[in-house]
Scaffold this active site. Structure first.
Site, PDB file in Angstrom:
ATOM      1  CG  ASP A 313      -2.010  -1.082   1.074  1.00  0.00           C
ATOM      2  OD1 ASP A 313      -2.333  -1.455  -0.066  1.00  0.00           O
ATOM      3  OD2 ASP A 313      -2.506  -1.563   2.102  1.00  0.00           O
ATOM      4  CE1 TYR A 397      -8.941  -4.455   5.856  1.00  0.00           C
ATOM      5  CE2 TYR A 397      -7.738  -3.212   7.501  1.00  0.00           C
ATOM      6  CZ  TYR A 397      -8.393  -4.364   7.122  1.00  0.00           C
ATOM      7  OH  TYR A 397      -8.513  -5.406   8.000  1.00  0.00           O
TER       8      TYR A 397
HETATM    9 CU   LIG Z   1      -7.267  -6.963   7.851  1.00  0.00          CU
END
Ligand SMILES: [Cu+2]
Length: 651
Positions: A313, A397
């Site tokens: 990420d 996320y």
């Molecule tokens: Cu997770």
């Protein structure tokens, strides 16, 4: 997702302001100037995009030795991607001389990180594709507008098809909403993966897999879907009637004997520089630079459509680029100072990310306390901590990064993981092996979130060494007749190979960073202790294809000699990197790390075995580490914290 506001027109593109600090990130004016320099040198012609544009930090020695106010060069590194020519470049831009110093072509196969624009362009390319429409039709999905297309980095696994060779690729997963504001992750269409060539922005193919029906339940989380909320909450107001106890000058922060600088890069997001502590009038350095420099999220499902789900990420996407504007919600409470940072998109358009970093104080319970039951003396001190934070949204996320400073000389890094889990579909009655059913027919695969902190230590000066401390029991015998003895054994990690270590709860292992030439009054080298928190080893096999690029996860601690160019644990360009780079590569030289300028890398993992309670939005999970004084001070540095005012205490 990032919220940006346009800069006011007429923004100056004048030469850099010499009054700014050399470690300050590029200002909006400097970013515009850099873009202009690149444009006038014809480096942005045709189909060239800016993958990133950041300050090249001045040499550490210069920062440490130069008196305040000295003039510094301002240089920037632009990573450029020429889609037409399928090549990439590193361009060094000299903002002082107003010129491009060098342009270096990256070796074939090296891909810069994915640009924010590419996510939306990729989604549009998928939607345009007749292959995509056919695939949806085959699955009975009639409204393509309700399909959520989620491009993932494609990685490099050594088994790429001939048609994929030399391409810049993403792999898009698909989900279908039942209405426009529905939570798409509740309905994965995981029988198809759309492979996209980002050079031509075209779908190469759609990979078809075994199909499971859409899970039956929605998983909505936005407020209009939650008509009934719990009651009984009376207000809590955080009030600081006299304002905050910190001062901010530009990007420099001072609070309770702490002094540090706040920085920001498109890749790491928040960066802290020159962290020091005022010890009775003497400013003692602790960390020269601290950031979370890389992370990878390997998923544990071996299915053909899943095994490439291993997003880096930071290295592949860039957390600074994905940072939230914190003005929108209640991310921080109290008297807040926000730092804005400018951003530049792939076309060279400069915008300002308002409220990218939040600075505020928090009450943190008891700092120290003692009651003498014989005399009745009782003292308690409340802990106040300073929090510096930012939050990035990476697809499904959220990652919230906090650095805390305490009055006892401790620093803590905490990461909160929240947002929505990535999901796959199950057939009725099917129970997953490599995941957890979190709602009927909805699987959340097992995965890990592995972070790497890069800490350029400067404990009491430039040259540091690292010791590992293991607490070990002594076998029962003549020296330990009662079997109760244990000791804390210190081992010097003198070379890079010796310094490749893992956590060990059986020996309560920690690491002590010392300055060998500075002794405390007890004769020990002054030091700071790296205290691990939640952690675990990588669960992929050592010979897993992903470990070529994620090799940094094989150790929790690495120590390397400080090299400014060794910046990221998985190397400069993990996106589709053919062999992998970074820590495993650099440390092959087994360089000396004793009594020299060092970088301490701490790798830590949250092992996510999902729960139904993590659905639909996961309550924050927390992990991190602490950097605590260990023989740095002569005694507790928190003894001079004043008692709380009487009216603050209730009895
Ligand atoms: Cu997770």
């Amino acid at each position: 997702m990032a919220t940006s506001t346009d800069l006011k027109p007429g923004l100056s593109t004048a030469a850099p302001d010499a009054s700014r600090h050399p470690l300050d990130p590029l200002s909006a004016a400097e970013l515009q100037q850099a873009v202009q320099i690149l444009e006038s040198g014809n480096h942005l012609a045709g189909d060239v995009r800016i993958a990133s544009l950041n300050l090249i930090e001045p040499p550490k020695r210069l920062i440490e030795t130069n008196p305040p106010g000295a003039r510094f060069e301002r240089t920037a590194m632009a990573v450029l991607l020429d889609r037409g020519k399928r090549t990439s470049y590193e361009a060094v831009v000299d903002l002082t001389a107003n010129s491009v110093t060098s342009v270096t072509e990256l070796s074939s196969g090296i891909q810069p990180s994915i640009m924010l624009d590419e996510f939306s362009e990729c989604e549009q390319a998928v939607r345009r594709s007749p292959l995509f429409r056919d695939a949806l039709q085959k699955r009975g999905v009639t409204d393509a507008n309700l399909v959520m297309v989620e491009p993932w980095s494609a990685g490099m696994y050594g088994n790429e098809l001939p048609e994929d060779q030399g391409l810049r690729r993403m792999r898009a997963l698909c989900f279908v909403r039942s209405e426009p504001r529905d939570n798409g992750y509740a309905r994965p269409v995981d029988s198809m993966v759309v492979v996209v060539d980002l050079y031509r922005m075209e779908v190469i193919r759609i990979e078809e897999y075994e199909s499971a029906p859409l899970p039956p339940e929605p998983g909505n989380w936005s407020r209009e879907y939650i008509p009934n909320t719990r009651t009984g909450l009376k207000p809590i107001d955080i009030v600081q009637p006299e304002g905050a106890s910190f001062t901010v000058q530009g990007n420099q922060v001072q609070w309770q004997k702490w002094k540090f600088r706040v920085g920001f890069t498109s890749r790491e997001g928040l960066v802290l520089h020159t962290i020091g502590y005022d010890d009775d009038g003497v400013e003692r350095p602790i960390l020269y630079r601290a950031s979370i420099c890389e992370m990878v999220v390997p998923y544990g499902d071996p299915g053909e459509q899943y095994y490439r789900k291993n997003a880096f990420d930071i290295g592949e996407y860039g957390l600074g680029t994905l940072a939230n504007s914190l003005s929108l919600g209640c991310d921080c409470l109290g008297v807040i100072h926000y730092f804005d940072f400018p951003q530049v998109d792939s076309h060279g358009k400069v915008t300002s990310l308002k409220n990218a970093v939040c600075l505020h104080e928090e009450d943190f319970g008891v700092l120290w306390k003692h009651t003498d039951w014989r005399t009745g003396q009782s003292e308690v001190r409340r802990s106040r901590r300073l929090s510096v934070s930012f939050i990035a949204t990476v697809g499904n996320y959220e990652y919230a990064f906090y650095w805390y400073f305490y009055q006892d000389g401790s620093i803590q890094c905490e990461i909160k993981l929240t947002g929505i889990m990535n999901t796959t579909a199950l057939s009725p009655g099917e129970k997953p092996v490599y995941g957890m059913e979190v709602a009927p027919q909805l699987n959340a695969p097992f995965h890990q979130h592995i972070f790497a902190a890069r800490l350029v230590t400067s404990v009491d000066g430039s040259n540091n060494s690292v010791y590992e401390v293991n607490s070990v029991g002594v076998p029962t015998g003549p020296t330990n007749p009662h079997g109760n003895a244990f000791k804390a054994e210190e081992t010097l990690l003198a070379t890079e190979k010796e310094a490749q270590r893992r956590v060990n709860s059986a020996t309560a292992r920690f690491w002590r960073v010392v300055n060998p030439s500075k002794k405390n009054r007890l004769g020990r080298a002054t030091g700071y202790r790296l205290v691990p928190g939640e952690n675990c080893p990588p669960l992929v096999q050592p010979d897993a294809e992903i470990m070529r690029r994620a090799g940094f996860t094989s150790n929790h601690v690495w120590v390397t000699p400080y090299r400014p160019e060794e910046r990221y644990a998985a190397g400069e360009y993990p996106n589709q990197h053919p062999t992998g780079d970074g820590l495993p590569n650099w440390t092959k030289a087994n360089r000396n790390v004793d009594d020299t300028e060092i970088t301490l890398w701490y790798v830590f993992a949250h092992n996510h075995v999902p729960r139904p309670e993590d659905w639909p939005v996961m309550p924050a999970a927390m992990l991190g580490f602490q950097f605590r004084p260990d023989g740095f001070f002569e005694r507790s540095p928190a003894m001079d914290v004043p008692p709380p005012p009487p009216k603050a205490c209730c009895h």
